[in-house]
Design a protein around this motif. Structure first.
Motif, short mmCIF file in Angstrom:
data_model
loop_
_atom_site.label_atom_id
_atom_site.label_comp_id
_atom_site.label_asym_id
_atom_site.label_seq_id
_atom_site.Cartn_x
_atom_site.Cartn_y
_atom_site.Cartn_z
N VAL A 262 -11.95 -10.93 0.00
CA VAL A 262 -13.18 -11.93 0.43
C VAL A 262 -13.60 -12.72 -0.79
CG1 VAL A 262 -15.53 -12.09 1.04
CG2 VAL A 262 -14.16 -10.69 2.43
N ALA A 263 -13.56 -12.00 -2.18
CA ALA A 263 -13.97 -12.53 -3.24
C ALA A 263 -12.83 -13.66 -3.74
CB ALA A 263 -14.40 -11.72 -4.30
N THR A 264 -11.57 -13.54 -3.21
CA THR A 264 -10.55 -14.54 -3.62
C THR A 264 -10.91 -15.85 -3.30
OG1 THR A 264 -8.99 -12.61 -3.36
CG2 THR A 264 -8.10 -14.76 -3.60
N LEU A 265 -11.61 -16.12 -2.32
CA LEU A 265 -11.53 -17.17 -1.69
C LEU A 265 -12.48 -18.25 -2.74
CD1 LEU A 265 -11.48 -19.81 0.45
CD2 LEU A 265 -13.33 -18.66 1.60
N PRO A 266 -13.75 -17.65 -3.02
CA PRO A 266 -14.59 -18.36 -3.85
C PRO A 266 -14.08 -18.46 -5.13
CG PRO A 266 -15.64 -16.25 -3.54
CD PRO A 266 -14.59 -16.52 -2.34
N THR B 232 -12.47 -8.10 -10.32
CA THR B 232 -11.86 -7.20 -11.09
C THR B 232 -12.17 -5.67 -10.92
OG1 THR B 232 -11.93 -8.83 -12.89
CG2 THR B 232 -11.33 -6.63 -13.54
N LEU B 233 -13.56 -5.39 -10.64
CA LEU B 233 -14.07 -4.26 -10.14
C LEU B 233 -13.64 -3.64 -8.94
CD1 LEU B 233 -17.67 -4.65 -11.82
CD2 LEU B 233 -15.86 -3.26 -13.01
N THR B 234 -13.53 -4.40 -8.03
CA THR B 234 -12.91 -4.04 -6.66
C THR B 234 -11.40 -3.76 -6.62
OG1 THR B 234 -12.96 -6.57 -6.00
CG2 THR B 234 -14.91 -5.04 -5.30
N CYS B 235 -10.92 -4.59 -7.76
CA CYS B 235 -9.43 -4.42 -7.83
C CYS B 235 -9.20 -3.02 -8.22
CB CYS B 235 -8.82 -5.23 -8.79
SG CYS B 235 -7.10 -4.81 -8.95
N GLY B 236 -9.91 -2.64 -8.99
CA GLY B 236 -10.04 -1.05 -9.84
C GLY B 236 -10.27 -0.06 -8.56
N GLY B 237 -11.10 -0.51 -7.72
CA GLY B 237 -11.57 0.47 -6.66
C GLY B 237 -10.30 0.57 -5.82
N SER C 296 0.68 -1.33 -0.06
CA SER C 296 0.13 0.07 0.12
C SER C 296 0.80 1.21 -0.02
CB SER C 296 -1.03 -0.12 1.14
OG SER C 296 -0.22 0.01 2.35
N ALA C 297 2.01 1.23 0.58
CA ALA C 297 2.81 2.70 0.81
C ALA C 297 3.53 2.77 -0.47
CB ALA C 297 3.98 2.18 1.89
N THR C 298 3.90 1.42 -1.43
CA THR C 298 4.34 1.65 -2.48
C THR C 298 3.80 1.92 -3.80
OG1 THR C 298 6.02 -0.13 -1.89
CG2 THR C 298 5.75 0.37 -4.25
N ILE C 299 2.23 1.77 -3.69
CA ILE C 299 1.50 1.89 -4.91
C ILE C 299 0.36 3.18 -4.76
CG2 ILE C 299 1.37 -0.59 -5.58
CD1 ILE C 299 -1.38 -0.66 -4.57
N GLY C 300 0.37 3.70 -3.49
CA GLY C 300 -0.72 4.52 -3.23
C GLY C 300 -0.35 6.00 -2.80
N ASP C 301 0.97 5.99 -2.33
CA ASP C 301 1.24 7.21 -1.56
C ASP C 301 1.93 8.28 -2.24
OD1 ASP C 301 1.83 5.73 1.79
OD2 ASP C 301 0.22 6.16 0.62
N HIS D 225 -9.62 6.49 2.94
CA HIS D 225 -9.20 5.29 3.83
C HIS D 225 -10.25 4.33 3.89
CE1 HIS D 225 -7.35 2.65 6.93
NE2 HIS D 225 -6.27 3.14 6.49
N ASP D 226 -11.40 4.69 4.07
CA ASP D 226 -12.43 3.82 4.37
C ASP D 226 -12.76 3.12 3.20
OD1 ASP D 226 -14.25 5.95 6.90
OD2 ASP D 226 -12.69 4.44 6.97
N TRP D 227 -13.00 3.74 2.07
CA TRP D 227 -13.70 3.18 0.76
C TRP D 227 -12.17 2.42 0.25
CZ3 TRP D 227 -17.76 1.94 -1.28
CH2 TRP D 227 -19.07 2.72 -0.70
N HIS D 228 -10.97 2.90 0.56
CA HIS D 228 -9.98 1.81 0.08
C HIS D 228 -10.01 0.41 0.79
CE1 HIS D 228 -5.72 0.97 -1.36
NE2 HIS D 228 -5.54 0.31 -0.01
N ASP D 229 -10.22 0.59 2.02
CA ASP D 229 -10.30 -0.63 2.75
C ASP D 229 -11.36 -1.33 2.25
OD1 ASP D 229 -9.16 0.65 5.90
OD2 ASP D 229 -7.98 -0.05 4.04
N ILE D 230 -12.81 -0.82 2.12
CA ILE D 230 -13.96 -1.74 1.80
C ILE D 230 -13.57 -2.48 0.25
CG2 ILE D 230 -16.23 -1.31 0.81
CD1 ILE D 230 -16.56 0.92 2.76
N PHE D 231 -12.95 -1.58 -0.51
CA PHE D 231 -12.79 -2.49 -1.77
C PHE D 231 -11.67 -3.50 -1.67
CE2 PHE D 231 -14.23 1.72 -3.85
CZ PHE D 231 -15.17 1.20 -4.57
N MET D 232 -10.81 -3.26 -0.94
CA MET D 232 -9.58 -4.13 -0.57
C MET D 232 -10.19 -5.26 -0.01
SD MET D 232 -6.41 -5.03 -0.87
CE MET D 232 -5.38 -3.87 -1.36
N ILE D 233 -10.88 -5.21 1.40
CA ILE D 233 -11.33 -6.38 1.81
C ILE D 233 -12.49 -7.32 0.96
CG2 ILE D 233 -12.83 -7.05 3.95
CD1 ILE D 233 -11.79 -4.66 5.04
N SER D 234 -13.30 -6.30 0.32
CA SER D 234 -14.31 -7.10 -0.76
C SER D 234 -13.44 -8.02 -1.79
CB SER D 234 -15.10 -6.03 -1.45
OG SER D 234 -15.81 -5.45 -0.84
#
Length: 966
Positions: A144-148, A117-122, A63-68, A132-141
């Motif tokens: 979570v979707a990675t398992l199925p 794919t869409l949440t990755c873009g998020g 996150s520090a590498t790609i986002g800051d 920070h909140d929406w970044h975490d929402i997209f990342m967690i989503s």
């Protein structure tokens, strides 16, 4: 050769595995490219976390590498965008590979894949810094979707044992990595263990690599797929017309058909660029005249006699003499080359002779351009080309100033040391002149050459004056009208960057209107729009005023080619002489409204910018009235032309007479300039500077005051870079600048604060704008400016006294900063009233700690000094014992003063720099009768002044209040 199929030709085909490889390569480049760039440019910053930094933490998280930080963030976002195409194709191909009749699992996995794919873009484009909140929402989503997705892909895998083996290995490693990842994150976040975040980062990067590797296995399955592109109707063989072809065929007799013909000539494009560059050189020379003249009344503090140089534009009167006119027209190349002497003026060291060189260049240039238009009057398409180039030159000049912080890099006040590009500009100018003057002038016997009896040369000349003045005073710099509507913080309107590009877009749009719809331009409704825009710009602030500015910019640029093409049909000597003479009158008029205290008759026009704007619009209206008459009679020739002449000079439908495909190349140049303006805005907007004070650990504010004398040094060079150097080396956090408003023709329409703020990493308040009739005051601050208000203090007789009252957030404490320039010495009543006003402002408006950075025009302990330093104001003098002051003073309250210094100006200006150091949060200073002078060795390091200026100092700057030996 493509294989022939029953229903079409195969024009392209490739293996499906390349979808997987494209996805894998682009994804790895996105992450690893950002990592490499980040470590190379910002290593210590991206390994820093909320608890520890280098050397305890030595490897960055994802996150520090790609986002800051830029540019690593941009590298990641660019290549992850490239990844998105193959990613969607991969998900769809996987569905096609695994879909079975009446099977729901493939559809479910398809939905999960699209969702991932869409949440990755998020989480890619909404970084933790953005939200920070929406970044975490997209990342967690996404996680979570990675398992199925993972389990679903394994369950649906085709019977390829190699692919299944690698999927299971990568999936096992991925989920196993989550355990230590969570453990070390808790060690870092909760227990604040040094180095734990570095270990966490390794596991985080492992997850990224494993996730991409899992999807890369699809290359083993997709190698049995072949992607085929088939041509069903023969479009690839050129059987079908493109949309552009159909439009051009339908519009062949209209403007678009003539302008945007499919054929393209490199030679014609080069000619258009050369013409436009010649226009750029004209505007560069013309705009340099004012700032060259300004040097002399500036240093004489009044009328110097050199102001007569502004009359050098009236040279077109010589074209009223037939032999002179004929000689100039026959030797246009020679005269264009002579005008380039203005670009050589920077080589002349003496300010007087440099001005004389510029005067000569302006004299030749104005006459030559009018002669060029006159020579082409019988060939309307060539005349339009020259007018287009001249207008494009203004746009190019404005863009050059936009890119170079409001200085034109080929002005005579520029040279190598302060950002000048004089040699390059001159070389290109010579090539442009040689290229664009290769054609021959129109024959005098052409039908249009006989002139017209329609319209009035007097009214046409007034129209020219109005257009010339509006273009120069308002459009020669993209920030001028923005500063007209600037009202301080919080920002409620446009700012120079990026909105200067909008001004340039409006100028280009207006030029297109003038070229394509001259009938509209000459309508009174159009003039009404221009007048409303002028009224809004003059009378309103913020966005409302700027909307008026954009309308006015478009209208003025539309008027330029139309009114000039009509005026050139009149005798050029008297018409353009009157135009430039009245333009000069307007130049003086718009300076007199602020310089009224120094010029004869000045009080009569004191503070009447509204009169200036009204006069400008009335003159443009005169030009419109004359051009309307001219346009209805100019098509009547004095003799019946031959059929060949009729065909040659046949007007283009719906546009300016003689318009042809030649116009398209100038439109292409315009589009290129607009793209350059947008790129400049983007680059300047994304130049991130550290808005960090110099000594945050000491909670120190270093505040300074400097009268910069309009950013022209003793030798008539632009002084921004020299100012930047000394401000940086003095470690000034808050700087008040006086005599800083340069947004008039006579001062070059410049803004010194743009360069200083961006280069030093400081917030800036320009202060009262150019339509407020002051010499200007500005504030630069390393601390955020929470709020600022502009004041014009009582000045019944003399020049207006501007002030800024700003509130800054310094170390989580609100501090008031006042920047103030008092009236001149000759008006004691003005200065008395101003002292009472400011004392009341400082004492009653706020009870916060405060600093005054000022120009008071008084002696210490005497007269108005005792009003500024009084119980009413609550302010204290930074050094009451310093008796050797007259103009500049620093006052304060509610802060602990730790130091005071005066620094010599060198040759930058006529006034020294005064600097004070204050500590925030220490409460009131000791009583004045208990003030003790401490040796610097007894003070913390951060409280001390830089030693660079001790003794002889550096570059002519030295302390001269410490009574040191040189």
């Amino acid at each position: 050769m493509a294989t022939r199929l029953k229903d079409g030709d195969i024009v392209a085909s490739f293996s499906g595995r390349w979808i997987s490889w494209a996805h894998t390569i682009a994804a790895y480049i996105a992450f690893l490219g950002a990592l490499i760039v980040g470590i190379s440019l910002h290593y210590t910053k991206i390994v820093q976390n909320e608890h520890w930094g280098y050397p305890q933490e030595w490897f960055p998280s994802v996150s520090a590498t790609i986002g800051d930080r830029y540019p690593e963030r941009s590298v990641f976002q660019l290549f992850i965008a490239v990844t998105s195409g193959p990613r969607f194709a991969l998900v769809l191909l996987w569905y096609i590979l695994t879909a079975r009749p009446n099977a729901s699992l493939p559809k479910f996995v398809l939905g999960v894949g699209l969702f991932r794919t869409l949440t990755c873009g998020g989480w890619t484009y909404v970084t933790s810094t953005d939200d920070h909140d929406w970044h975490d929402i997209f990342m967690i989503s996404y996680l979570v979707a990675t398992l199925p997705w993972t389990l679903g892909c394994i369950a649906l895998s085709p019977p390829n044992h190699v692919a299944i083996k690698w999927r299971k290995r990568f999936a096992t490693a991925f989920f196993a990595t989550l355990v230590p990842l969570i453990y070390f994150f808790i060690q870092h976040k909760v227990h604040k263990v040094a180095g734990a975040y570095t270990i966490y980062a390794f596991f985080e990067w492992s997850l990224v690599l494993l996730d991409v590797a899992f999807d890369a296995v699809t290359a083993l399955d997709f190698e049995n797929f072949e992607i085929v592109v088939k041509d069903l109707t023969g479009v690839a063989r050129g059987n079908n017309k493109m949309v552009a072809d159909a439009v051009l065929e339908k519009q062949k007799d209209k403007q678009v058909g003539k302008v945007f013909s499919p054929s393209f000539s490199i030679v014609s494009m080069v000619d258009a660029i050369a013409d436009a560059y010649n226009g750029f050189v004209f505007w560069s020379i013309l705009t340099s005249l004012g700032v060259s003249v300004w040097y002399f009344p500036l240093w004489h503090m009044g009328i110097s006699g050199y102001e007569a140089a502004v009359m050098s534009t009236v040279s077109p009167f010589l074209l009223g003499i037939r032999p002179v006119r004929s000689f100039v027209i026959r030797n246009l190349r020679l005269f264009h080359l002579l005008s380039l002497s203005g670009l050589l003026a920077y080589l002349v060291k003496s300010p007087e002779y440099r001005l004389f060189t510029v005067v000569f260049a302006v004299w030749i240039s104005c006459m030559t351009w009018v002669a060029t238009w006159y020579a082409e009057r019988s060939q309307p398409h060539r005349l339009e080309a020259r007018l287009s180039a001249w207008c494009l030159g203004l746009i190019a000049s404005s863009i050059a100033k936009f890119a170079c912080y409001t200085n034109n890099p080929i002005w005579p006040i520029m040279h190598d040391a302060n950002g000048g590009l004089n040699k390059l500009g001159l070389g290109l100018a010579v090539l442009a002149v040689l290229r664009s003057t290769g054609g021959t002038a129109a024959p005098q016997g052409s039908p249009a050459a006989s002139g017209t009896k329609g319209g009035s040369s007097l009214l046409a000349g007034l129209g020219l004056a109005g257009v010339f003045f509006a273009m120069h005073s308002l459009l020669s710099d993209s920030s001028t009208m923005i500063l007209w509507v600037w009202e301080g913080y919080p920002i409620r309107g446009p700012i120079a960057v990026p909105h200067g590009a909008l001004t340039i877009f409006a100028m280009g749009f207006g030029l297109l209107i003038g070229l394509f719809s001259p009938d509209l331009v000459l309508s009174w409704s159009f003039f009404g729009v221009a007048s409303i825009g002028a009224a809004l710009l003059t009378g309103r602030a913020n966005w409302t005023g700027y909307y008026g500015a954009l309308a006015l910019a478009a209208c003025v640029m539309a008027y330029a080619p139309v009114l000039i093409s009509a005026a050139i049909k009149h005798p050029p000597g008297r018409t353009f002489f009157l135009g430039f003479f009245m333009y000069n009158f307007m130049v003086l008029f718009h300076v007199w409204v602020v310089a009224y205290a120094f010029v004869p008759g000045g009080p009569a026009v004191r503070e009447h910018t509204d009169w200036v704007m009204t006069t400008t619009m009335l003159m443009i209206g005169c030009g419109v009235f004359s051009a309307k008459v001219t346009s209805t009679t100019s098509s009547i020739p004095s003799r019946e032309p031959s059929s060949a002449e009729k065909e040659k000079f046949k007007p283009a439908a719906g546009g300016m007479p003689g318009a042809s495909r030649l116009r398209s190349y100038y439109v292409y140049v315009l589009f290129g300039l607009e793209l350059l303006a947008a790129s400049t805005a983007y680059i300047r907007l994304n130049n991130y500077y550290p808005y960090v004070p110099y000594h945050p650990d000491d909670k120190l504010i270093t505040a300074g005051i400097w009268t910069i004398h309009f950013s022209l040094d003793n030798d008539m060079w632009s002084s921004e870079r020299r100012m930047r150097d000394v401000i940086k080396e003095l470690e000034v956090d808050v700087m008040g600048l006086l005599e800083s408003d340069l947004q008039r023709i006579i001062m070059g329409n410049r803004d010194t604060t743009q360069f200083l703020a961006e280069d030093l990493g400081m917030y800036v308040d320009y202060g009262p704008g150019p339509n407020k009739h002051t010499w200007g005051c500005a504030l630069l601050s390393k601390f955020p400016i929470v709020n600022s208000t502009h004041h014009l203090l009582p000045s019944p007789v003399g020049e207006l006294a501007p002030a800024i009252h700003a509130t800054i957030d310094a170390y989580d404490e609100l501090i008031d900063v006042f920047v103030f320039h008092s009236g001149q010495e000759e008006d004691p009543e003005d200065r008395r009233l101003q002292s009472e006003y400011l004392a009341s402002l400082m004492g009653t408006v706020t009870n916060r700690p405060a600093i005054l950075l000022s120009y008071l025009v008084t002696k210490p302990q005497q007269g108005n000094y005792n009003t500024y330093v009084s119980e009413v104001s609550g302010m204290r003098d930074i050094d009451p014992s310093d008796w050797d002051r007259w103009c500049e003073y620093i006052l304060y309250k509610g802060l602990k003063r730790t130091g005071y210094a005066r620094v010599s100006r060198s040759t930058i200006t006529d006034t020294e720099i005064q600097v004070g150091k204050f500590v925030v949060g220490k409460g009131e200073d000791t009583p004045e009768d208990e003030v003790r002078i401490l040796d610097e060795d007894d003070m913390p390091e951060g409280w001390r002044f830089p030693r660079l200026f001790r003794g002889q100092g550096v570059r002519g700057h030295r302390y001269h209040v410490f009574d040191e030996p040189r």
